[in-house]
Design a protein around this motif. Structure first.
Motif, PDB file in Angstrom:
ATOM      1  N   LYS A 175      -1.150  10.572  -0.208  1.00 41.55           N
ATOM      2  CA  LYS A 175      -2.381  10.227   0.490  1.00 41.55           C
ATOM      3  C   LYS A 175      -2.597  11.176   1.679  1.00 41.55           C
ATOM      4  O   LYS A 175      -1.634  11.695   2.241  1.00 41.55           O
ATOM      5  N   GLN A 197      -7.451   9.043   3.951  1.00 39.35           N
ATOM      6  CA  GLN A 197      -7.401   7.802   3.163  1.00 39.35           C
ATOM      7  C   GLN A 197      -6.724   6.670   3.929  1.00 39.35           C
ATOM      8  O   GLN A 197      -7.059   5.503   3.773  1.00 39.35           O
ATOM      9  N   CYS A 223     -12.915  -4.528   4.636  1.00 40.39           N
ATOM     10  CA  CYS A 223     -12.079  -3.375   5.016  1.00 40.39           C
ATOM     11  C   CYS A 223     -10.632  -3.818   5.207  1.00 40.39           C
ATOM     12  O   CYS A 223     -10.377  -4.889   5.774  1.00 40.39           O
ATOM     13  N   TYR A 247       0.871  -1.188   0.000  1.00 35.30           N
ATOM     14  CA  TYR A 247       0.000   0.000   0.000  1.00 35.30           C
ATOM     15  C   TYR A 247       0.893   1.217   0.000  1.00 35.30           C
ATOM     16  O   TYR A 247       1.847   1.299   0.778  1.00 35.30           O
ATOM     17  N   ASN A 272     -15.073   4.993   3.796  1.00 37.01           N
ATOM     18  CA  ASN A 272     -14.268   4.239   2.815  1.00 37.01           C
ATOM     19  C   ASN A 272     -12.767   4.495   2.953  1.00 37.01           C
ATOM     20  O   ASN A 272     -12.061   4.659   1.942  1.00 37.01           O
ATOM     21  N   GLU A 315      -9.062   3.727   3.060  1.00 39.52           N
ATOM     22  CA  GLU A 315      -8.394   2.642   2.321  1.00 39.52           C
ATOM     23  C   GLU A 315      -7.685   1.668   3.258  1.00 39.52           C
ATOM     24  O   GLU A 315      -7.653   0.460   3.017  1.00 39.52           O
ATOM     25  N   LYS A 316      -7.074   2.190   4.341  1.00 44.01           N
ATOM     26  CA  LYS A 316      -6.341   1.296   5.263  1.00 44.01           C
ATOM     27  C   LYS A 316      -6.291   1.914   6.649  1.00 44.01           C
ATOM     28  O   LYS A 316      -6.097   3.114   6.807  1.00 44.01           O
TER      29      LYS A 316
END
Ligand SMILES: NC(=O)C1=CN([C@@H]2O[C@H](COP(=O)(O)OP(=O)(O)OC[C@H]3O[C@@H](n4cnc5c(N)ncnc54)[C@H](OP(=O)(O)O)[C@@H]3O)[C@@H](O)[C@H]2O)C=CC1
Ligand SMILES: C[C@H]1O[C@H](OP(=O)(O)OP(=O)(O)OC[C@H]2O[C@@H](n3cnc4c(=O)[nH]c(N)nc43)[C@H](O)[C@@H]2O)[C@@H](O)[C@@H](O)C1=O
Length: 320
Positions: free
Chosen positions: A10, A62, A161, A5, A103, A105-106
Motif C-alpha cells: 500500500k 491508501q 470512512c 487491514y 477515498n 482506505e484507512k
C-alpha cells in the motif's frame, strides 16, 4: 467493518513525517512491505485544502497516519492558545476531508491524553471523555483534539470512512523537540541537566512543584502501537495508548539526572504551572486487542539522551 487491514503493497502517507511521532512511524514502517509517501513541507501546508488536495490527487495515498499537528509542552500550550486551537483544527479538518475525497482506505488520527477532564478518574478510561472540565493550561489544544475525534466518528457514521482515533499519553524519545521553553518535560530536563553538567553548575531548574504525576511512553512503542491499531482496529471508539504506569515529576528528574550524570541540586520554579495533578491512561482496551508497551522509562531515557548527544547537544553543534 472488518478490523483487519493490510499495509502490504500500500501507499502509506505519514503526515508530519519529520516530527517526533511521524519519524518514529516512518522507522516502524520500514519493516512493513509498503511504500511510504511524505508531503513536502514547503509546498504542502496541511492547513491549506487547495495545496493538500492537489498533492493527494497526484500521490493517491491508501493509508494515512496523521502525525502532523501544532504540538508543545505546558508553557507553549498555555501561552499560544490561538495557534494551538487554530492550527490543529485546520490541519484535522483539511486532512480528514481530503482523505474522504480521495477515498483513502484507512486514516489514523492522533488525539492526546490531555483531552480528558483535569480530574478524571485515574487510570483514565476512554469513557471519561467530555465528563468534566478540561485542564486550563491546554484546553485550547484539547478542544481541537476532541474536535478531531468527533470528525473521525462523524465521517465513519455518515460516509462509512474507516477513520480511527488513538489517544497517546505523554510521548518522548529520539527526534523529540528540545527547545528550552516550547518542549515537553522529558526533553527539557535532559537539555537542562546536560547543560548544568557541562557547565559544572551547582543547581538546575525544574518547573512547578515536581509533585504532579505523568505517564511516559517511548515514541517507538507509540509508533508500534499505532501500526498495530491501523492493522487490527476499526471502530468509532477512541483507544488509549500508554504504559499504564505514572511517576511523580520529582522521580523523573532523578532518573534524568542519573542518565545524564548530573549530581547538582534542584531549584523548583513554582512560578511555572504544574498542569493537571495526574495523567495516566487506562490501557486495558489496547492490551485486550493484543498490544502492550515494551520500553521501560529508564531504557527510554537512556536512548533519548544518546540521540540528544548525537544530534542536539550544543557542543555537537559547535563541532559541526
Ligand atoms: N509529543 C507528545 O507528547 C504527544 C503527541 N501527541 C500527538 O502526536 C502527534 C505528533 O506529535 P509530535 O510528533 O510530538 O509533534 P512534532 O511537533 O514533533 O511534529 C509535528 C509535525 O507536524 C508538522 N506540521 C505542523 N504543522 C504543519 C502544517 N501546517 N503543515 C504540515 N506539517 C505541519 C511539523 O512539521 P515542521 O517540523 O516542519 O514544523 C512536524 O513535523 C500530534 O497529533 C500530537 O498531538 C499526542 C500525545 C502526546
Ligand atoms: C502530552 C501533553 O503534554 C502537555 O501537558 P503536560 O504533560 O502538563 O506537559 P509538560 O510535559 O510540558 O509538563 C509536564 C510536567 O512537567 C513539569 N516540568 C518540570 N520542568 C519542566 C520543564 O523544564 N519543561 C516542561 N515542559 N515541563 C516541566 C511541568 O511543570 C508539568 O508539571 C500538554 O500541554 C499537551 O501538549 C499534551 O498533550
Amino acid at each position: 467493518m472488518n478490523p483487519s487491514y493490510t499495509l502490504r503493497n500500500k501507499r502509506v502517507w505519514v503526515a508530519g513525517h519529520r516530527g517526533l511521532v511521524g519519524s518514529a512511524i516512518v522507522r516502524r514502517l520500514q519493516s512493513e512491505d509498503c511504500e511510504i509517501v511524505t508531503a513536502p513541507r514547503d509546498s504542502v501546508d496541511l492547513r491549506r485544502p487547495d495545496q493538500l488536495e492537489k498533492w493527494m490527487r497526484d500521490v493517491r495515498p491508501q493509508a494515512v497516519f496523521l502525525a502532523a499537528a501544532r504540538v508543545g509542552g505546558i508553557h507553549a500550550n498555555n501561552t499560544r492558545p490561538a495557534e494551538f486551537i487554530y492550527d490543529n483544527l485546520a490541519i484535522q479538518t483539511t486532512v480528514v476531508e481530503a482523505c474522504r475525497r480521495s477515498n483513502v482506505e484507512k486514516l489514523l488520527l492522533m488525539g492526546s491524553s490531555c483531552i480528558y477532564p483535569r480530574l478524571a478518574p485515574q487510570p483514565i478510561p476512554e469513557s471519561a471523555l467530555l465528563t468534566g472540565p478540561l485542564e486550563p493550561t491546554n484546553e485550547w489544544y484539547a478542544v481541537a483534539k476532541i474536535a478531531g475525534i468527533k470528525l473521525g466518528q462523524a465521517y465513519r457514521r455518515q460516509y462509512g470512512c474507516d477513520f480511527i482515533s488513538v489517544m497517546p499519553t505523554n510521548l518522548y524519545g529520539a527526534g523529540d523537540n528540545f527547545d528550552r521553553l516550547q518542549s515537553h518535560v522529558v526533553p527539557a530536563l535532559i537539555l537542562k541537566a546536560h547543560e548544568a553538567k557541562m557547565a559544572r553548575a551547582p543547581q538546575m531548574e525544574v518547573w512547578g512543584t515536581g509533585a504532579v504525576r505523568r505517564e511516559f511512553l517511548y515514541v517507538d512503542d507509540a509508533a508500534d502501537g499505532m501500526v498495530f491499531l491501523m492493522k487490527n482496529y476499526s471502530d468509532e471508539g477512541i483507544v488509549n495508548i500508554g504504559t499504564g504506569r505514572d511517576v511523580p515529576i520529582i522521580d523523573l528528574v532523578g532518573m534524568v539526572c542519573k542518565v545524564v550524570g548530573y549530581e547538582g541540586t534542584l531549584r523548583f520554579d513554582t512560578s511555572r504551572p504544574d498542569g493537571t495533578p495526574r495523567k495516566v491512561v487506562d490501557v486495558s482496551r489496547i492490551n485486550a486487542l493484543g498490544w502492550n508497551a515494551k520500553i521501560s522509562l529508564p531504557d527510554g531515557l537512556a536512548m533519548t539522551y544518546r540521540w540528544f548527544l548525537e544530534n542536539v547537544a550544543p557542543e555537537k553543534r559547535r563541532v559541526a
